[in-house]
Write a protein that holds these residues in place. Structure first.
Motif, PDB file in Angstrom:
ATOM      1  N   GLU A 161       0.830  -1.209   0.000  1.00 42.20           N
ATOM      2  CA  GLU A 161       0.000   0.000   0.000  1.00 42.20           C
ATOM      3  C   GLU A 161       0.861   1.254   0.000  1.00 42.20           C
ATOM      4  O   GLU A 161       0.605   2.204  -0.754  1.00 42.20           O
ATOM      5  CB  GLU A 161      -0.918   0.003   1.226  1.00 42.20           C
ATOM      6  CG  GLU A 161      -2.042  -1.024   1.172  1.00 42.20           C
ATOM      7  CD  GLU A 161      -2.828  -1.075   2.460  1.00 42.20           C
ATOM      8  OE1 GLU A 161      -3.830  -1.804   2.509  1.00 42.20           O
ATOM      9  OE2 GLU A 161      -2.441  -0.380   3.438  1.00 42.20           O
ATOM     10  N   ARG A 162       1.885   1.266   0.825  1.00 43.15           N
ATOM     11  CA  ARG A 162       2.728   2.453   0.922  1.00 43.15           C
ATOM     12  C   ARG A 162       3.566   2.644  -0.344  1.00 43.15           C
ATOM     13  O   ARG A 162       3.831   3.782  -0.739  1.00 43.15           O
ATOM     14  CB  ARG A 162       3.616   2.372   2.152  1.00 43.15           C
ATOM     15  CG  ARG A 162       2.850   2.210   3.449  1.00 43.15           C
ATOM     16  CD  ARG A 162       3.359   3.104   4.546  1.00 43.15           C
ATOM     17  NE  ARG A 162       2.964   4.489   4.358  1.00 43.15           N
ATOM     18  CZ  ARG A 162       3.384   5.489   5.140  1.00 43.15           C
ATOM     19  NH1 ARG A 162       4.224   5.232   6.128  1.00 43.15           N
ATOM     20  NH2 ARG A 162       2.984   6.725   4.922  1.00 43.15           N
ATOM     21  N   GLU A 165       1.296   4.187  -2.796  1.00 44.85           N
ATOM     22  CA  GLU A 165       1.127   5.579  -2.381  1.00 44.85           C
ATOM     23  C   GLU A 165       2.329   6.419  -2.810  1.00 44.85           C
ATOM     24  O   GLU A 165       2.174   7.554  -3.295  1.00 44.85           O
ATOM     25  CB  GLU A 165       0.956   5.630  -0.864  1.00 44.85           C
ATOM     26  CG  GLU A 165       0.709   7.012  -0.307  1.00 44.85           C
ATOM     27  CD  GLU A 165       0.556   7.001   1.202  1.00 44.85           C
ATOM     28  OE1 GLU A 165       0.744   8.062   1.812  1.00 44.85           O
ATOM     29  OE2 GLU A 165       0.247   5.940   1.762  1.00 44.85           O
ATOM     30  N   ARG A 190     -10.929  -3.720   3.180  1.00 42.10           N
ATOM     31  CA  ARG A 190      -9.911  -2.760   3.616  1.00 42.10           C
ATOM     32  C   ARG A 190     -10.092  -1.468   2.814  1.00 42.10           C
ATOM     33  O   ARG A 190     -10.219  -1.496   1.591  1.00 42.10           O
ATOM     34  CB  ARG A 190      -8.495  -3.310   3.390  1.00 42.10           C
ATOM     35  CG  ARG A 190      -8.038  -4.297   4.441  1.00 42.10           C
ATOM     36  CD  ARG A 190      -6.602  -4.719   4.170  1.00 42.10           C
ATOM     37  NE  ARG A 190      -5.662  -3.625   4.334  1.00 42.10           N
ATOM     38  CZ  ARG A 190      -5.049  -3.320   5.473  1.00 42.10           C
ATOM     39  NH1 ARG A 190      -5.314  -4.016   6.553  1.00 42.10           N
ATOM     40  NH2 ARG A 190      -4.191  -2.321   5.533  1.00 42.10           N
ATOM     41  N   GLU A 191     -10.070  -0.364   3.510  1.00 44.22           N
ATOM     42  CA  GLU A 191     -10.383   0.904   2.851  1.00 44.22           C
ATOM     43  C   GLU A 191      -9.168   1.559   2.204  1.00 44.22           C
ATOM     44  O   GLU A 191      -9.318   2.320   1.250  1.00 44.22           O
ATOM     45  CB  GLU A 191     -11.049   1.852   3.852  1.00 44.22           C
ATOM     46  CG  GLU A 191     -12.378   1.296   4.364  1.00 44.22           C
ATOM     47  CD  GLU A 191     -13.151   2.289   5.206  1.00 44.22           C
ATOM     48  OE1 GLU A 191     -13.057   3.503   4.947  1.00 44.22           O
ATOM     49  OE2 GLU A 191     -13.847   1.850   6.140  1.00 44.22           O
ATOM     50  N   ARG A 192      -7.991   1.291   2.690  1.00 38.92           N
ATOM     51  CA  ARG A 192      -6.820   1.942   2.121  1.00 38.92           C
ATOM     52  C   ARG A 192      -6.578   1.540   0.659  1.00 38.92           C
ATOM     53  O   ARG A 192      -6.341   2.417  -0.189  1.00 38.92           O
ATOM     54  CB  ARG A 192      -5.585   1.630   2.966  1.00 38.92           C
ATOM     55  CG  ARG A 192      -4.388   2.505   2.640  1.00 38.92           C
ATOM     56  CD  ARG A 192      -4.699   3.947   2.946  1.00 38.92           C
ATOM     57  NE  ARG A 192      -3.583   4.819   2.656  1.00 38.92           N
ATOM     58  CZ  ARG A 192      -3.664   6.144   2.663  1.00 38.92           C
ATOM     59  NH1 ARG A 192      -4.803   6.724   2.967  1.00 38.92           N
ATOM     60  NH2 ARG A 192      -2.620   6.883   2.386  1.00 38.92           N
ATOM     61  N   TRP A 195      -8.983   3.423  -1.432  1.00 44.32           N
ATOM     62  CA  TRP A 195      -8.611   4.837  -1.537  1.00 44.32           C
ATOM     63  C   TRP A 195      -7.569   5.028  -2.634  1.00 44.32           C
ATOM     64  O   TRP A 195      -7.684   5.921  -3.481  1.00 44.32           O
ATOM     65  CB  TRP A 195      -8.067   5.304  -0.185  1.00 44.32           C
ATOM     66  CG  TRP A 195      -8.036   6.787   0.014  1.00 44.32           C
ATOM     67  CD1 TRP A 195      -8.902   7.530   0.757  1.00 44.32           C
ATOM     68  CD2 TRP A 195      -7.100   7.704  -0.541  1.00 44.32           C
ATOM     69  NE1 TRP A 195      -8.565   8.864   0.702  1.00 44.32           N
ATOM     70  CE2 TRP A 195      -7.452   8.995  -0.094  1.00 44.32           C
ATOM     71  CE3 TRP A 195      -5.993   7.577  -1.379  1.00 44.32           C
ATOM     72  CZ2 TRP A 195      -6.738  10.137  -0.448  1.00 44.32           C
ATOM     73  CZ3 TRP A 195      -5.283   8.723  -1.748  1.00 44.32           C
ATOM     74  CH2 TRP A 195      -5.656   9.972  -1.276  1.00 44.32           C
ATOM     75  N   ALA A 232     -11.862   9.111   5.318  1.00 37.71           N
ATOM     76  CA  ALA A 232     -10.913   9.297   4.218  1.00 37.71           C
ATOM     77  C   ALA A 232     -11.553   8.961   2.872  1.00 37.71           C
ATOM     78  O   ALA A 232     -11.406   9.708   1.898  1.00 37.71           O
ATOM     79  CB  ALA A 232      -9.671   8.440   4.450  1.00 37.71           C
ATOM     80  N   ALA A 259      -0.843  10.513  -0.380  1.00 34.54           N
ATOM     81  CA  ALA A 259      -2.181  10.318   0.176  1.00 34.54           C
ATOM     82  C   ALA A 259      -2.339  11.157   1.439  1.00 34.54           C
ATOM     83  O   ALA A 259      -1.438  11.223   2.258  1.00 34.54           O
ATOM     84  CB  ALA A 259      -2.391   8.837   0.497  1.00 34.54           C
ATOM     85  N   ARG A 261      -3.320  12.713   5.117  1.00 33.58           N
ATOM     86  CA  ARG A 261      -3.249  12.123   6.446  1.00 33.58           C
ATOM     87  C   ARG A 261      -4.239  12.767   7.413  1.00 33.58           C
ATOM     88  O   ARG A 261      -4.097  12.636   8.618  1.00 33.58           O
ATOM     89  CB  ARG A 261      -1.822  12.312   7.008  1.00 33.58           C
ATOM     90  CG  ARG A 261      -0.732  11.710   6.141  1.00 33.58           C
ATOM     91  CD  ARG A 261      -0.763  10.211   6.222  1.00 33.58           C
ATOM     92  NE  ARG A 261       0.271   9.622   5.396  1.00 33.58           N
ATOM     93  CZ  ARG A 261       0.360   8.346   5.140  1.00 33.58           C
ATOM     94  NH1 ARG A 261      -0.532   7.522   5.634  1.00 33.58           N
ATOM     95  NH2 ARG A 261       1.311   7.871   4.389  1.00 33.58           N
ATOM     96  N   ALA A 265      -5.742   7.134  10.799  1.00 31.94           N
ATOM     97  CA  ALA A 265      -5.497   5.952   9.983  1.00 31.94           C
ATOM     98  C   ALA A 265      -5.864   4.677  10.732  1.00 31.94           C
ATOM     99  O   ALA A 265      -6.085   3.647  10.123  1.00 31.94           O
ATOM    100  CB  ALA A 265      -4.030   5.909   9.550  1.00 31.94           C
ATOM    101  N   ASP A 351      -8.220  -1.913  10.619  1.00 32.52           N
ATOM    102  CA  ASP A 351      -6.939  -1.414  11.130  1.00 32.52           C
ATOM    103  C   ASP A 351      -7.012  -0.990  12.594  1.00 32.52           C
ATOM    104  O   ASP A 351      -6.526   0.084  12.983  1.00 32.52           O
ATOM    105  CB  ASP A 351      -6.438  -0.243  10.288  1.00 32.52           C
ATOM    106  CG  ASP A 351      -6.020  -0.676   8.895  1.00 32.52           C
ATOM    107  OD1 ASP A 351      -5.607  -1.835   8.743  1.00 32.52           O
ATOM    108  OD2 ASP A 351      -6.099   0.141   7.960  1.00 32.52           O
TER     109      ASP A 351
END
Length: 531
Positions: A161-162, A165, A190-192, A195, A232, A259, A261, A265, A351
């Motif tokens: 994910e990161r 991002e 999972r929402e990330r 997003w 978010a 993304a 912040r 989170a 999370d």
């Protein structure tokens, strides 16, 4: 002799550059359990519990010793140390792929947060390149491996994910849109990932598809978990609809924005296993959600669908009340025949750093609590009694794994409730020594890592004395015994749970970092203030 270990895929061990074949799966599981905590003493009793579960054979200690002896023959005498009543795998900083992954992923996370997306993407690619497939798939049938593999999978997902991002912040939205879509499809709750997929679509000129992705996510969250998307996702949808400049693609493929912040989170889950909504637990949880910022996720399960409407109305009013206090809150009520497992699933997908649950009457005899304690990836606090307002926090401490989680939660509560943290230890112990050295070490760790002062209290190690020492505290946090599944709570914890002065929280440490873990700790397999 040089030894290299690999956990990020099937278990592999190389001695002097050549792969060695270890014996059966149970022996390899022993090594894996030690490598998951490198250079840390793992008590033999904990290894036995992890390897054999609730019914270890009478010869388990001897069998474990035999496994360790065979591993030493294959890997060298110095590979595994015997220290006290446990074992420790001696691992150099470059000898374990997990440590190399953690180091690179941590550097990538810090670079991304520092506004250096190119450096972040490079470090995170380096970390992800160490993976050879699903972690420890060759040991999937071993009970001890399930929690380890699940946490490793989560670390891989967080790093991926990161990295996406970071690529988005570098202007590579077209390159990552398909990958982000696959990730969102593989982890639909999972929402990330969702997003990231929405942003990649929008920056690629596909606004309608980005909005479709949001609608699909909302439908699934409402149907499966009974909750609306987090702030978010909702804010991103609004930003897409109004063509907000802050989410536009960078000009000429140049650097874009990472993304945002703004929204918390991580979350704190608050729930009961009874029909009543968890109003009293909110008074414990609400101050925790302020510093560091967390979303409150207030959940209620009902066994009868006819109770669902009333539960939802009550929770909606609670959400309005908490919103007026400035707390980021979502609420949900849903029917469940297995509430413990379902609540653990929500904590996994949303999370959560902490799950607070009101204690049922039968406690460890209640299958719903057992499911929460065994399946939730975050720290779990089982709360007895009602909040009595701000004040001091008392933590009985003996150095066990769950004791450290209790100290962390105690420090979090003391800081949030503006009270003093007291650490209680035995006034008499092995060889006539008191626990003052242990308490001093814990106090220094708490001050160094969490910035909270902790005062020691020496108490005679019997239930009445411990309860008396805790009488002046507004809140008591106590870790579950390391062998809670076999031995129950024991007389001291049972007495603390029955005290009348205020709430007692029984704490089980999860595999995720806790709510006070430092920045970047989510990319590490383990984190504890003990380290």
């Amino acid at each position: 002799m040089s030894v290299e270990y690999r956990l990020l895929g099937p278990l592999e061990v190389l001695v002097d550059g050549r792969q060695v074949t270890l014996a059966g799966p149970r022996q390899r599981a022993v090594l894996t359990c030690l490598l998951a905590r490198p250079n840390t003493v793992v008590p033999a009793t904990r290894l036995i519990d992890e390897l054999w579960g609730e019914e270890p054979p009478a010869t388990a200690a001897n069998v474990l010793q035999s496994y360790v002896s065979q591993l030493r023959k294959a890997l060298g005498k110095e590979a595994i140390e015997t220290r006290g009543g446990g074992y420790s795998a001696r691992v150099g900083s470059t000898a374990l792929d997990l440590l190399r992954f953690e180091r690179a992923a941590h550097q990538g996370s810090l670079a991304l947060d520092d506004g250096r997306p190119d450096d972040a993407a490079a470090a995170l690619r380096e970390a992800l390149a160490l993976w050879r497939g699903p972690p420890l798939a060759d040991l999937a049938d071993e009970p001890a491996i399930g929690p380890i593999a699940a946490r490793l999978e989560e670390l891989h997902l967080l790093a991926l994910e990161r990295r996406i991002e970071a690529d988005l912040a570098c202007g590579r939205h077209i390159e990552v849109v398909a990958e982000a879509g696959e990730l969102a499809g593989a982890h639909p709750l999972r929402e990330r990932p969702r997003w990231l997929h929405m942003l990649a679509l929008y920056r690629s000129g596909r606004q309608a598809e980005a909005l479709d992705s949001y609608r699909a996510a909302r439908t699934l969250l409402v149907q499966e978990l009974g909750i609306e998307p987090g702030s978010a996702l909702q804010e991103l949808e609004r930003a897409i609809l109004r063509h907000d400049p802050s989410i536009q693609a960078p000009p000429d493929g140049g650097p874009g924005r990472p993304a945002p912040r703004e929204a918390p989170a991580r979350s704190i889950v608050v729930t009961t296993l009874a029909a009543a909504a968890p109003h009293e637990l909110i008074e414990l949880a609400a101050p925790l959600a302020v510093r560091p910022p967390h979303e409150l996720l207030v959940l209620q399960t009902v066994s009868d669908a006819s109770d669902l409407t009333d539960a939802s109305i009550a929770l909606r009013a609670l959400r309005t009340e908490l919103g007026a206090r400035g707390l980021e809150t979502r609420t949900a009520a849903f029917t469940s025949l297995m509430p413990g497992a379902d609540l653990a699933r929500v904590a996994t997908d949303q999370d959560a750093d902490l799950l607070l649950v009101a204690a049922p009457d039968q406690l460890l005899e209640d299958g719903r609590i057992l499911a929460l304690l065994t399946q939730a990836p975050c720290d779990v606090g089982v709360v007895f009694g009602s909040p009595s307002g701000p004040g001091d926090v008392f933590v009985p401490f003996a150095g066990g794994e769950h004791d450290w989680a209790a100290v962390e939660l105690g420090a979090w509560l003391a800081r949030s409730h503006e009270g003093q943290l007291w650490l209680g230890g035995a006034a008499t112990g092995v060889a006539g020594r008191d626990a003052s050295r242990l308490l001093a070490s814990a106090s220094l760790a708490v001050q160094r890592v969490l910035g909270v002062a902790a005062e020691p209290v020496l108490v005679e190690p019997e239930p009445g004395a411990v309860v008396a020492a805790a009488a002046a505290a507004a809140i008591v946090c106590v870790g579950l015994p390391d062998r809670w599944r076999h031995d129950g709570l024991g007389p001291t914890r049972t007495a603390l749970a029955a005290r009348a002065e205020g709430p007692t929280i029984l704490v089980r440490r999860g595999v995720r970092p806790g709510g006070l873990a430092p920045q970047g700790a989510e990319t590490r397999y383990t984190w504890t203030i003990a380290g």
